[in-house]
Design an enzyme around this catalytic site. Sequence first.
Site, PDB file in Angstrom:
ATOM      1  N   ARG A  48      36.539  -4.303  87.996  1.00 61.36           N
ATOM      2  CA  ARG A  48      36.657  -4.600  86.680  1.00 61.36           C
ATOM      3  C   ARG A  48      38.441  -4.468  86.939  1.00 61.36           C
ATOM      4  O   ARG A  48      39.182  -4.978  87.590  1.00 61.36           O
ATOM      5  CB  ARG A  48      35.971  -3.174  85.654  1.00 61.36           C
ATOM      6  CG  ARG A  48      36.066  -1.755  86.309  1.00 61.36           C
ATOM      7  CD  ARG A  48      37.169  -1.217  86.744  1.00 61.36           C
ATOM      8  NE  ARG A  48      38.743  -1.195  85.523  1.00 61.36           N
ATOM      9  CZ  ARG A  48      39.677  -1.243  85.637  1.00 61.36           C
ATOM     10  NH1 ARG A  48      40.291  -1.021  86.641  1.00 61.36           N
ATOM     11  NH2 ARG A  48      40.367  -1.398  84.246  1.00 61.36           N
ATOM     12  N   ARG A  85      30.652 -10.870  82.623  1.00 58.26           N
ATOM     13  CA  ARG A  85      31.330 -10.046  80.828  1.00 58.26           C
ATOM     14  C   ARG A  85      32.114 -11.646  80.228  1.00 58.26           C
ATOM     15  O   ARG A  85      32.652 -11.922  80.608  1.00 58.26           O
ATOM     16  CB  ARG A  85      32.434  -8.667  81.377  1.00 58.26           C
ATOM     17  CG  ARG A  85      31.860  -8.307  82.490  1.00 58.26           C
ATOM     18  CD  ARG A  85      32.993  -7.472  82.463  1.00 58.26           C
ATOM     19  NE  ARG A  85      32.879  -5.417  81.666  1.00 58.26           N
ATOM     20  CZ  ARG A  85      34.084  -5.487  81.744  1.00 58.26           C
ATOM     21  NH1 ARG A  85      34.962  -4.843  82.499  1.00 58.26           N
ATOM     22  NH2 ARG A  85      34.071  -4.427  80.441  1.00 58.26           N
ATOM     23  N   ASP A 232      43.080  -8.469  78.139  1.00 55.15           N
ATOM     24  CA  ASP A 232      41.642  -8.716  78.378  1.00 55.15           C
ATOM     25  C   ASP A 232      42.281 -10.271  78.270  1.00 55.15           C
ATOM     26  O   ASP A 232      40.615 -11.490  79.133  1.00 55.15           O
ATOM     27  CB  ASP A 232      40.204  -8.048  78.329  1.00 55.15           C
ATOM     28  CG  ASP A 232      39.987  -7.266  79.278  1.00 55.15           C
ATOM     29  OD1 ASP A 232      40.364  -6.491  78.829  1.00 55.15           O
ATOM     30  OD2 ASP A 232      39.267  -7.327  80.465  1.00 55.15           O
ATOM     31  N   ASN A 242      42.096  -6.336  74.436  1.00 53.71           N
ATOM     32  CA  ASN A 242      41.987  -5.455  75.367  1.00 53.71           C
ATOM     33  C   ASN A 242      41.174  -3.732  75.480  1.00 53.71           C
ATOM     34  O   ASN A 242      40.795  -4.127  73.895  1.00 53.71           O
ATOM     35  CB  ASN A 242      43.681  -4.344  75.570  1.00 53.71           C
ATOM     36  CG  ASN A 242      43.913  -3.904  77.032  1.00 53.71           C
ATOM     37  OD1 ASN A 242      43.118  -4.228  78.373  1.00 53.71           O
ATOM     38  ND2 ASN A 242      44.727  -2.700  77.238  1.00 53.71           N
ATOM     39  N   LYS A 243      41.533  -2.981  76.050  1.00 54.27           N
ATOM     40  CA  LYS A 243      40.567  -1.717  76.667  1.00 54.27           C
ATOM     41  C   LYS A 243      40.050  -1.337  74.854  1.00 54.27           C
ATOM     42  O   LYS A 243      41.669  -0.830  73.954  1.00 54.27           O
ATOM     43  CB  LYS A 243      40.574  -0.582  77.304  1.00 54.27           C
ATOM     44  CG  LYS A 243      39.879   0.272  77.620  1.00 54.27           C
ATOM     45  CD  LYS A 243      38.062   0.301  77.887  1.00 54.27           C
ATOM     46  CE  LYS A 243      38.269  -1.009  78.777  1.00 54.27           C
ATOM     47  NZ  LYS A 243      36.807  -1.084  78.758  1.00 54.27           N
TER      48      LYS A 243
HETATM   49  O1  MRU Z   1      36.215  -2.930  80.966  1.00 57.75           O
HETATM   50  P1  MRU Z   1      37.809  -3.563  81.890  1.00 57.75           P
HETATM   51  O2  MRU Z   1      37.528  -1.696  82.867  1.00 57.75           O
HETATM   52  O3  MRU Z   1      37.418  -4.273  82.562  1.00 57.75           O
HETATM   53  O4  MRU Z   1      38.990  -3.555  80.921  1.00 57.75           O
HETATM   54  C1  MRU Z   1      39.668  -3.793  81.255  1.00 57.75           C
HETATM   55  C2  MRU Z   1      41.147  -3.525  80.342  1.00 57.75           C
HETATM   56  O5  MRU Z   1      40.795  -3.403  79.491  1.00 57.75           O
HETATM   57  C3  MRU Z   1      42.317  -3.964  80.840  1.00 57.75           C
HETATM   58  O6  MRU Z   1      43.239  -3.700  80.051  1.00 57.75           O
HETATM   59  C4  MRU Z   1      42.383  -5.361  81.004  1.00 57.75           C
HETATM   60  O7  MRU Z   1      41.646  -5.721  81.726  1.00 57.75           O
HETATM   61  C5  MRU Z   1      43.635  -5.753  81.671  1.00 57.75           C
HETATM   62  S1  MRU Z   1      44.286  -5.522  83.564  1.00 57.75           S
HETATM   63  C6  MRU Z   1      44.961  -5.812  84.380  1.00 57.75           C
END
Ligand code: MRU
Length: 339
Positions: A48, A85, A232, A242-243
Amino acid sequence: MTSKIRTLDWDDDALLLLDQRQLPLRTAWVRCATADDVASAIHGLVVRGAPAIGVAAGYGMVLAAFTDPSDAALEEAASRLKAARPTAVNLAWAVDRVLDVIRSEPPSDRAARALTEARHIEAEDAAACLRMAAFGADLLPGDEPVELMTHCNAGALATAGVGTALGVIREVAARGRLQRLWAPEARPVLQGARLTAWEAMQDGLPVTLMADTAAASVLRSGRVAAVFVGADRIAADGSVANKVGTYPLAVVASRHGVPFYVVAPVSTVDLDAPSGEAIPIEERDADEVRQIRGVAIAPPNVTVFNPAFDLTPPELVTAIVTDRGIARPPYGETLAALL
Ligand code: MRU
């Protein structure tokens, strides 16, 4: 500046992925022998983080070309990988990049050409992380020790290199200035607790884990010099997906005058998305919220809202650190100029 952690490896005819679902309790690897194995590993969070899923998907296209190099089969595999995703644009970007270069080759040469391209994507990501680390660390004035905050995991586990936001934080540590890294746990899937805390400890970074709900008081205390997060997808106007939990951190950081920096390679910028409204936000399985590691923490049938990401509007983002330099508002102009 390096990291001990590797999140993926190409092994002759398969892609090996560090199984991030099992961290920090176990270090196990998943072997993907087909493009569909890679797609389900991406969907299931074995791998991820936006750049890492892009790199993995690039290798997924190599596996697709091994299986069947015809145009129709490659296009099918590409759509299945991209559907794994929806939010991180790096995924579609990497798949399309490999597909574009191999289309012009005869079918017998496609797997070899795809492998060369996937290796380039991986190497470029590692190099991009190092450039972002230096640009980002230069944003902190003076030479005093600093406390920094991040969110989720934007580290080596999420990239093919030292990380985006966590790469900057590693660089600050390498310059002898990192007093403390504050890491929110990142419910529901706990990438902060399971991954960032583990990764930081592996590499000797002074990390303090906290519940997401503690972050506001820490930011109010005045002890945090800056927040660095990954992304993202970044829209043309500088809106950042982002997350989930990034937006509340940005609101609180702004309320308390703490600079809020987003660190991401240009492959995360989507100029085709004019604003955040155009970014699809993935909603994941309700059990991620109802359970922790399979243990129920809520009524089993309770209705759940489980967006994996949120949108931070551009006015809350102090600057965007890319591998090509730093963009500052107005992002509509500066991002386009960088790209
Ligand atoms: O759901 P995830 O764990 O893939 O989410 C990841 C994030 O939100 C990260 O902050 C983002 O992908 C940047 S990773 C360098």
